[in-house]
Design a protein around this motif. Structure first.
Motif, PDB file in Angstrom:
ATOM      1  N   LEU A 182      59.220  68.330  71.552  1.00 31.01           N
ATOM      2  CA  LEU A 182      58.489  69.466  70.981  1.00 31.01           C
ATOM      3  C   LEU A 182      59.264  70.082  69.829  1.00 31.01           C
ATOM      4  N   ILE A 183      60.582  70.268  70.017  1.00 29.86           N
ATOM      5  CA  ILE A 183      61.384  70.906  68.964  1.00 29.86           C
ATOM      6  C   ILE A 183      61.451  70.017  67.727  1.00 29.86           C
ATOM      7  N   ILE A 184      61.812  68.738  67.943  1.00 30.87           N
ATOM      8  CA  ILE A 184      62.010  67.842  66.790  1.00 30.87           C
ATOM      9  C   ILE A 184      60.704  67.677  66.015  1.00 30.87           C
ATOM     10  N   VAL A 185      59.609  67.425  66.747  1.00 33.64           N
ATOM     11  CA  VAL A 185      58.329  67.229  66.071  1.00 33.64           C
ATOM     12  C   VAL A 185      57.843  68.542  65.460  1.00 33.64           C
ATOM     13  N   GLY A 186      58.119  69.665  66.153  1.00 35.88           N
ATOM     14  CA  GLY A 186      57.703  70.965  65.621  1.00 35.88           C
ATOM     15  C   GLY A 186      58.334  71.257  64.273  1.00 35.88           C
ATOM     16  N   ILE A 187      59.653  71.059  64.187  1.00 31.74           N
ATOM     17  CA  ILE A 187      60.345  71.305  62.911  1.00 31.74           C
ATOM     18  C   ILE A 187      59.816  70.346  61.844  1.00 31.74           C
ATOM     19  N   ALA A 188      59.603  69.084  62.243  1.00 32.81           N
ATOM     20  CA  ALA A 188      59.070  68.107  61.284  1.00 32.81           C
ATOM     21  C   ALA A 188      57.723  68.576  60.748  1.00 32.81           C
ATOM     22  N   ALA A 237      68.281  66.305  61.648  1.00 37.09           N
ATOM     23  CA  ALA A 237      68.142  65.066  60.884  1.00 37.09           C
ATOM     24  C   ALA A 237      66.949  64.263  61.405  1.00 37.09           C
ATOM     25  N   GLY A 238      66.764  64.258  62.733  1.00 38.54           N
ATOM     26  CA  GLY A 238      65.606  63.571  63.312  1.00 38.54           C
ATOM     27  C   GLY A 238      64.314  64.171  62.803  1.00 38.54           C
ATOM     28  N   SER A 239      64.265  65.518  62.737  1.00 34.56           N
ATOM     29  CA  SER A 239      63.063  66.178  62.219  1.00 34.56           C
ATOM     30  C   SER A 239      62.779  65.758  60.787  1.00 34.56           C
ATOM     31  N   LEU A 240      63.845  65.690  59.968  1.00 34.37           N
ATOM     32  CA  LEU A 240      63.655  65.297  58.569  1.00 34.37           C
ATOM     33  C   LEU A 240      63.082  63.885  58.476  1.00 34.37           C
ATOM     34  N   ALA A 241      63.633  62.976  59.298  1.00 28.89           N
ATOM     35  CA  ALA A 241      63.153  61.593  59.264  1.00 28.89           C
ATOM     36  C   ALA A 241      61.681  61.539  59.648  1.00 28.89           C
ATOM     37  N   ILE A 244      59.283  62.687  56.871  1.00 32.03           N
ATOM     38  CA  ILE A 244      58.979  61.670  55.859  1.00 32.03           C
ATOM     39  C   ILE A 244      57.797  60.818  56.305  1.00 32.03           C
ATOM     40  N   LEU A 245      57.774  60.491  57.615  1.00 31.20           N
ATOM     41  CA  LEU A 245      56.701  59.624  58.119  1.00 31.20           C
ATOM     42  C   LEU A 245      55.391  60.380  58.276  1.00 31.20           C
ATOM     43  N   MET A 246      55.501  61.700  58.468  1.00 36.82           N
ATOM     44  CA  MET A 246      54.324  62.503  58.767  1.00 36.82           C
ATOM     45  C   MET A 246      53.564  62.896  57.501  1.00 36.82           C
ATOM     46  N   LEU A 247      54.312  63.143  56.427  1.00 31.61           N
ATOM     47  CA  LEU A 247      53.716  63.669  55.198  1.00 31.61           C
ATOM     48  C   LEU A 247      52.506  62.855  54.707  1.00 31.61           C
ATOM     49  N   GLY A 275      48.881  64.025  62.058  1.00 30.31           N
ATOM     50  CA  GLY A 275      50.247  63.736  61.630  1.00 30.31           C
ATOM     51  C   GLY A 275      51.220  63.826  62.794  1.00 30.31           C
ATOM     52  N   VAL A 276      51.057  64.857  63.643  1.00 30.74           N
ATOM     53  CA  VAL A 276      51.930  65.008  64.804  1.00 30.74           C
ATOM     54  C   VAL A 276      51.775  63.810  65.736  1.00 30.74           C
TER      55      VAL A 276
END
Lengths: 354, 336
Positions: free
Chosen positions: A144-150, A211-215, A218-221, A273-274
Motif C-alpha cells: 500500500l505504501i510503495i504503490v501509494g507513493i508511486a 526507490a521502489g515507488s519511483l521505479a 515509471i511503469l505506471m505513468l 495504473g495502480v
C-alpha cells in the motif's frame, strides 16, 4: 370515417436467426458422433487426462463437420463448416489456463488463510514454519505504501501528459503521445535497474522503499496517460466552446470545466495504473527488496511488499513456504482484480465497452 | 482548440476567396495565466522524455566501462564469469546466449499466442453471442492484470508437469528435427515451457490490438460479401482478416516487446545456462531480463556494471521493437 373492413389475419413474424428444431437436431447428432469418435481416439491413442479428451473431442468435431458437409452437400464448403469450430475452440482453449490459474490460486491459497495471516508479520517466524503462525500484514501495508507513493508521483504526471495531448494539442502533441507509448514498453526490470543506478548508487547508497515507488511510478505513468487521454477525448467540444464564449481563459476552462467533467474517468485511469503496477516484482527486487517486519521508514530501510513476499517464499522452496506463496498470491490477485473491477464500474461504458 | 480559429477553412467553405475577398485573419492572444499554464503542462508532458533520456544516459554511463573492456565481444561471447577471488581468472562477460535465449523464448511465445489471439478476437467480435461479449471481454481484461509472479508460480507448479509430457511426445515423434532434439533427456525448465507461459501472458495485449482493428473492418464490405452469397467465414477471410493484417502485425510486435522484457515468470520456469541453445525442448536457456534478476543479488561492482550494460541492451531492444509496433498499429487505425 369508417375504416374499410378487411379481414386481418395475424401473421407471426419469421425469425430466421433463431435455431430451428432441425438445426438443433443436426447439432445433437453431430455432437453425439463427435463424442463417440473422441472416445475412440482417446482410447486408442496416447492421449490421457481431461486435456487429452478435450483435444480428441475438438479434432472429432472438425472431422464430423467435414464429413457431414461432404455427404449432405448443403452448399457450404468444408472450410465454412470447420472455421467456426476452430474459432470457438480457440477461445475455449485459451480459457483453460485462466480457469486453471484462478482455480489453483484459490484452492491452494485458502489453506493458509487465517485471521492472523492479515495481522501478523514474519519477524519471529521463518517462511518454513507451519501456516498457523506468521502473516503478511507487513507485506500488505508495504505494498500500500510503495504503490501509494508511486501513485502520488505518477498520476498527476500522467494526467498532465494527457492534458497536453488533448487540451493544449500543441505542436509536440504527437511527440508526447509517442513518448508515452515508448515509455509503456520499458521492461519492468530496466525501470528497477535505472532507479538502482541513479537513486540508490548515487544518492541513498542503500536499498529503500522510496526507490521502489519511483521505479513503479515509471511503469505506471504511461497507463494513466493513455487512459486519461481516452477519457479527455470524450468531453464534448461544445462545453469547452461555451466556456470560451463566456470569456474564460484556457486555464480556467481546463481546471473548472473539463477536469470536473471527467473526474470519475480520471479516477478510473489512476486505478488502472495502480492495478498495473501492484503486482510488479522485478523492479522491487532491485529497489525496495524485502523486510521481515512492518516499517514506515521509506528512505532508510527495505520494505516488504506482496510480490516480493511471494517471490521470497517461492525461492525458499519448502512445502510450507510454497503454501505461504499461494496464500499471498491469493491476496495479491484479489487486490488486483478488485481494483480492476472497481475501475471498470467507475469508468462504465466509456472505457469498458467500445 | 483555439488554434483552429486562425485557419481559413470557413472562407473556403463559403467560397469567399473565389470572389477575391481575403478573409480577416484572427489572431489569438493569450493572457499571462494561459501562457504559464501551457508552459507548465508542456513541461510536465515532457517528463517522459527526461525519464527515457535518463534511462539510456545512466545505463550507458554505468555500463560504459564494460563496452570499452570487452568491445564487440560483449555481444558475441556467451561466457558470463565473475573474476575468481584469488585473481587467477579475470572476469568475462558476454550476453550472446542471453540475447539468443530472449529471442528464442519470445518467438515461441508469439508463434503460439498469435493464432489464438486471432481466434479469440474473431470470436469476441463476430461469433460470440451478444449477451456474452461484454462479460468475456471483461474477463479478458482482468486476466491481463494477473501479476507475472503469479503466472510464474502457476507455470512452475501446474503447467510444467503437463508441458514436460507434451515435450516428451514432441521429442519422441519429431526428435529427428534439430529444433526438437535434446542432448540430455531433461525436459524441465526449457525454452518451450517458458515460451508457452509467455504466450499466455502476452495473449491479452495481442488480442486487444487485434480486436480493435477487426472491429473497424468496414461494415458495408462485410454486408457486400454476405450479399454476394458469402458465408460468415467467407466474409472473415475476404474482408476482416485482410483489413486487420497490419494491425495484427503491430499487435504481434507489441507482444514480442512484452515477451522480451518479461522477468520473473521466465526466471521461475527457465533454466539459466550461459550457452547458445536452439534445442527448444532442452533444459538450457535464459533471457536478458532474468539474467539481471538472478545475478543482481550477489554481483560484484564490476559485474553490476555488466548487468547495467545488459539492461541497456534490453532497453534498446524493446524500444526498437515497440517503436516498430506502435508505428504499424497507429498507421493501421482508421482516423476517428
Amino acid at each position: 370515417m369508417n375504416a374499410i373492413a378487411t379481414e386481418v389475419t395475424p401473421v407471426t413474424p419469421r425469425k430466421p436467426w433463431k435455431n430451428t428444431r432441425a438445426t438443433l437436431k443436426t447439432a445433437t447428432i453431430n455432437g453425439f458422433f463427435s463424442a463417440v469418435l473422441a472416445t475412440a481416439l482417446y482410447t486408442f491413442t496416447g492421449l490421457d487426462g481431461i486435456l487429452g479428451w478435450y483435444v480428441s473431442f475438438i479434432i472429432s468435431v472438425m472431422v464430423v463437420m467435414a464429413i457431414v458437409s461432404k455427404v449432405t452437400g448443403n452448399g457450404k464448403s468444408i472450410a465454412d463448416q470447420v472455421a467456426p469450430v476452430v474459432i470457438s475452440a480457440g477461445f475455449a482453449t485459451v480459457m483453460i489456463p485462466w480457469i486453471s490459474l484462478i482455480g489453483t490460486v484459490v484452492q491452494r491459497g485458502v489453506k493458509g488463510i487465517y485471521t492472523g495471516f492479515f495481522t501478523h508479520d514474519m519477524l519471529v517466524n521463518s517462511m518454513d514454519e507451519p501456516l498457523n503462525v506468521g502473516g503478511i500484514s507487513h507485506a500488505i501495508i508495504g505494498t500500500l505504501i510503495i504503490v501509494g507513493i508511486a501513485t502520488i508521483i505518477a498520476a498527476p504526471l500522467g494526467i498532465i501528459a494527457a492534458l497536453y495531448i488533448v487540451e493544449i494539442n500543441g505542436k509536440a502533441a504527437r511527440f508526447v503521445r509517442f513518448l508515452t507509448q515508448a515509455m509503456s514498453g520499458v521492461p519492468s526490470i530496466v525501470a528497477g535497474l535505472f532507479i538502482y543506478s541513479t537513486v540508490i548508487i548515487t544518492v541513498t547508497h542503500k536499498n529503500n522503499a522510496f526507490a521502489g515507488s519511483l521505479a513503479l511510478a515509471i511503469l505506471m505513468l504511461p497507463t494513466v496517460a493513455r487512459t486519461s487521454e481516452e477519457v479527455l477525448k470524450v468531453v464534448p467540444r461544445e462545453i469547452r466552446d461555451a466556456s470560451y464564449a463566456l470569456g474564460a481563459t484556457q486555464v480556467r476552462t481546463t481546471l473548472r470545466v473539463v477536469l470536473p467533467t471527467v473526474r470519475s474517468g480520471l479516477i478510473t485511469a489512476t486505478i488502472l495504473g495502480v492495478a498495473r503496477v501492484a503486482g510488479e516484482t522485478a523492479p522491487l527486487l532491485l529497489t525496495s527488496q524485502y523486510f521481515v517486519r512492518f516499517t514506515t521508514n521509506m528512505f532508510n530501510s527495505t520494505m516488504a511488499s506482496l510480490p516480493t513476499y511471494v517471490f521470497g517464499a517461492l525461492r525458499t522452496g519448502t512445502e510450507n513456504s510454497l503454501a505461504r506463496a499461494w496464500s499471498a498470491s491469493l491476496v495479491l490477485i484479489a487486490i488486483v482484480v478488485f481494483l480492476s473491477v472497481i475501475a471498470r464500474l467507475l469508468g462504465g461504458r466509456s472505457t469498458g465497452r467500445k | 482548440m483555439l488554434d483552429s480559429w486562425t485557419s481559413d477553412a470557413p472562407a473556403k467553405l463559403f467560397g469567399v476567396s473565389d470572389i477575391g475577398v481575403t478573409p480577416r485573419q484572427l489572431k489569438v492572444s493569450r493572457g499571462t495565466s494561459d501562457k504559464v499554464f501551457r508552459g507548465f503542462i508542456l513541461a510536465g508532458a515532457l517528463f517522459s522524455l527526461i525519464v527515457l533520456a535518463l534511462i539510456s544516459g545512466f545505463l550507458m554511463y554505468r555500463g560504459f566501462g564494460i563496452f570499452k573492456d570487452f568491445g564487440f565481444s560483449f555481444f558475441t561471447s556467451s561466457k558470463w564469469e565473475a573474476a575468481a577471488d584469488d585473481g587467477s581468472a579475470p572476469a568475462h562477460f558476454g550476453v550472446a546466449a542471453m540475447l539468443v535465449g530472449s529471442f528464442v523464448v519470445s518467438v515461441i511465445a508469439v508463434a503460439i499466442a498469435v493464432p489464438f489471439a486471432m481466434a479469440v478476437s474473431l470470436f469476441l467480435e463476430y461469433y460470440a453471442p451478444y449477451s456474452l461479449r461484454y462479460v468475456l471481454t471483461t474477463i479478458l481484461d482482468l486476466v491481463a492484470s494477473i501479476p507475472s509472479v503469479i503466472w510464474g508460480i502457476w507455470g512452475y507448479t501446474i503447467l510444467m508437469p503437463h508441458a514436460v509430457g507434451w515435450s516428451k511426445t514432441l521429442n519422441h515423434w519429431l526428435g529427428w528435427f534439430p529444433l526438437f532434439d535434446v542432448p540430455a533427456p531433461i525436459f524441465e525448465r526449457s525454452p518451450f515451457i517458458a515460451g508457452m507461459l509467455l504466450a499466455m501472458m502476452i495473449l491479452p495485449i495481442v488480442t486487444s490490438v487485434a480486436r480493435e482493428v477487426y472491429s473497424q473492418a468496414p461494415r458495408d464490405q462485410i454486408d457486400a460479401a454476405y450479399g454476394l452469397g458469402s458465408s460468415k467465414w467467407g466474409a472473415m477471410r475476404t474482408v476482416v482478416l485482410p483489413f486487420g493484417k497490419s494491425g495484427l502485425i503491430g499487435g504481434t510486435m507489441l507482444g514480442l516487446g512484452r515477451a522480451l522484457g518479461e522477468t520473473v515468470a521466465v526466471y521461475l520456469v527457465l533454466n539459466l545456462v550461459f550457452k547458445v541453445n536452439f534445442h527448444i525442448l532442452a533444459s538450457v536457456g535464459g533471457n536478458v531480463a532474468s539474467l539481471i534478476a538472478s545475478r543482481f543479488g550477489e554481483a560484484s561492482p564490476y559485474e553490476l556494471k555488466a548487468l547495467m550494460a545488459a539492461g541497456l541492451v534490453l532497453f534498446f531492444m524493446t524500444l526498437i521493437v515497440n517503436f516498430i509496433a506502435t508505428t504499424i498499429v497507429n498507421r493501421s487505425k482508421v482516423p476517428s
